[in-house]
Design a protein around this motif. Structure first.
Motif: not given
Length: 572
Positions: A77, A80-83, A85, A110
């Motif tokens: 994830e 995929a979204d660059g956020r 975590r 990322r």
């Protein structure tokens, strides 16, 4: 138009600059490509994972660390979204650790270069110490809650075995996978074979096991079994030192030493028990027994810091309840033995006199009372019958009852009226120092004159059942103060008592009921009638069956009669 040329592939990722930033970090750091394969790990992460950097490169995390619960779905994830975590992971790495399972917190970002996603950067820090501290706090809270509820669930009765079972049930599974309570065998009312020299014999009073353990109680040593322990067994060492004994990861030698029989050792091993804490149950330094806590399977070993401290505090509290129950049981047993010996079947004063008696305690768990009765032969075809009730319960009441009975036999002279016997009995009781009052009903039956002369010291009146009468009748008579009160004022009442007439005497436990007037209670006895068998024993059984079901006190009953067909007109 000329055809568009295909886009050039991205230039190879230059790790040099990134490595320079990561290499000296005290935290573990890693570079992962877009397939989550290791491109680089710094020295700190090498140490955390326990394998060199070269063993990481080109492999995914789950290949390198198969026993760590990495959330690869979350990493995808981030790609995929660059956020960014954060992930908390736990498990086992290749690095040696005395802590067993370890925990880490990681932050993943990322990594992009000129708008092209190159992979992930991970920053990993071990949080085992913080997690262990949190678990310790949670464990401490649960133990404090356990101690708070102990007083409400342990010692709810004065039955020693019930209290032991409450203790065993309370600690399973909160503190152990199985628990045992062993106590010293009672020295009153039981014949226990003496153990061999040097062997400690205990009685298992309780056993509790977690549902996950399939335990055969007979092999384990169930309640009521007697267990012999060698001098170097944990139970013996615990009692001699009055301190807990902790045995973790028992081997064959330790197991065989601490278990009473080889079969029980096999039973312990069959369910995977590996750790035992034996805690003394002592009051004022005097041992009452021991509490055994056992763990097996995946349960952790016992620790001195928490488990043993809590177990000792529980044992200290439970020991007070056990001591109360033990002393109660000791006193109750002595009182029962004393009362049983004193309430043996009265001697028949003459072949023509029939006597039947019964004694029924109000409850198996209650202290015995001071109910008593006696039949004393007199001269000239007469006999004295007595029914009494010493106030109170327990050993003191039983001892006082024996004094009353003995003094009555000493002061009852052949030609003395019943009221005069009561007066002399009261005087002698005061002089003897007996400090418990008692009620007493005396009846002197003269089989030649066909009379019964009665006197009462605070006792309920008797019931007479005449031959052929459909029901009994209660004698109305004067009642004086109880014996031992220092007062007198007794009166003798004479009533007819021919051949075959049954004199029924009883203590107040047969009739007294809360919220009911005593005259109403006594009047119910007039419904008694002789059974078809004509047996006095059957009459007493009838009375107990009809009136004793909801009794709140001990009951003594006595029935006597002079046989019909005896020549009453002469003394020959």
């Amino acid at each position: 138009m000329p055809a568009e040329e295909p886009a050039a592939p991205p230039a190879p990722f230059d790790l040099a600059g990134t490595k320079a930033l990561m290499h000296g970090s005290p935290a573990g750091m890693a570079l992962l490509d877009t397939e989550l394969r290791y491109l680089y790990v710094n020295p700190s992460l090498e140490r955390l994972n326990g394998i060199p950097a070269a063993a990481h490169l080109g492999k995914v995390i789950t290949e390198v660390l198969p026993d760590v619960d990495i959330r690869t779905d979350v990493l995808k994830e981030v790609l995929a979204d660059g956020r960014p975590r954060q992930i908390v992971s736990g498990g086992h790495t290749w690095a040696e650790s005395p802590e067993g399972k370890r925990h880490w917190q990681a932050a993943y970002h990322r990594l992009e270069e000129d708008g092209v996603v190159r992979g992930l950067v991970g920053l990993i820090m071990e949080i085992g110490t913080t997690r262990r501290q949190q678990e310790e706090v949670e464990r401490t809270r649960s133990y404090l809650a356990l101690l708070d509820t102990a007083s409400a669930r342990i010692g709810t009765t004065l039955d020693m075995d019930v209290t032991c079972q409450e203790l065993a049930d309370f600690v399973v599974p909160a503190l152990a996978d199985a628990a045992t309570v062993d106590v010293f065998p009672s020295d009153v009312g039981h014949e226990v074979r003496r153990p061999p020299a040097g062997v400690l014999r205990m009685r298992r009073a309780a056993l509790a096991t977690s549902p996950v353990l399939e335990v055969d109680a007979e092999r384990f040593g169930g309640p009521g079994d007697y267990l012999d322990y060698q001098p170097d067994a944990a139970v013996a060492r615990c009692l001699s030192s009055n301190r807990p004994v902790v045995e973790n990861f028992l081997g064959e030698e330790e197991m065989s030493r601490s278990i009473s029989t080889p079969d029980r050792g096999a039973a312990y091993r069959s369910v995977g028990l590996h750790s035992v804490v034996t805690v003394p149950l002592a009051v004022r330094g005097r041992p009452v027994g021991v509490l055994g806590l056992l763990r097996g399977g995946d349960s952790p070993a016992f620790t001195e810091a928490a488990d043993v401290v809590v177990a000792r505090e529980l044992a200290r509290r439970a020991a007070v309840d056990l001591d109360h129950a033990r002393r109660y049981a000791h006193e109750h047993t002595i009182a029962k033995e004393l009362q049983r010996s004193l309430l043996s079947r009265p001697a028949v004063p003459h072949p023509h006199v029939q006597v039947a008696s019964r004694y029924r305690p109000s409850d198996e768990g209650a202290l015995v009372g001071g109910d008593w009765f006696d039949v004393i032969p007199l001269r000239d075809g007469r006999h004295l019958k007595a029914m009494g009730d010493v106030m109170g319960h327990g050993v003191e009441a039983a001892v006082a009852m024996s004094h009353y009975r003995s003094i009555l036999r000493a002061v009852a002279e052949d030609d003395m009226e019943p009221h005069r016997i009561l007066e002399r009995l009261g005087e002698a009781v005061v002089r003897s120092g007996v400090d418990r009052a008692a009620t007493c009903l005396l009846a002197v039956v003269d089989r030649f004159r066909r009379t019964c002369r009665l006197a009462s010291a605070g006792h309920l009146p008797p019931v007479f059942l005449d031959p052929g009468a459909p029901r009994g009748h209660v004698v109305r008579m004067s009642v004086g103060p109880p014996l031992g009160s220092g007062f007198d004022g007794y009166v003798t009442t004479e009533v007819p008592c021919g051949p075959g007439t049954v004199l029924f005497m009883y203590t107040d436990g047969l009739v007294e009921r809360r919220g009911e007037d005593i005259d109403v209670s006594v009047a119910r006895l007039e419904s008694l009638s002789m059974p078809a068998s004509g047996r006095l024993e059957d009459l007493l059984d009838q009375a107990l069956d009809r009136f004793a079901e909801d009794a709140e006190d001990d009951i003594a009953v006595l029935a006597t009669r002079v046989r019909e067909g005896v020549a009453f007109g002469s003394q020959g």
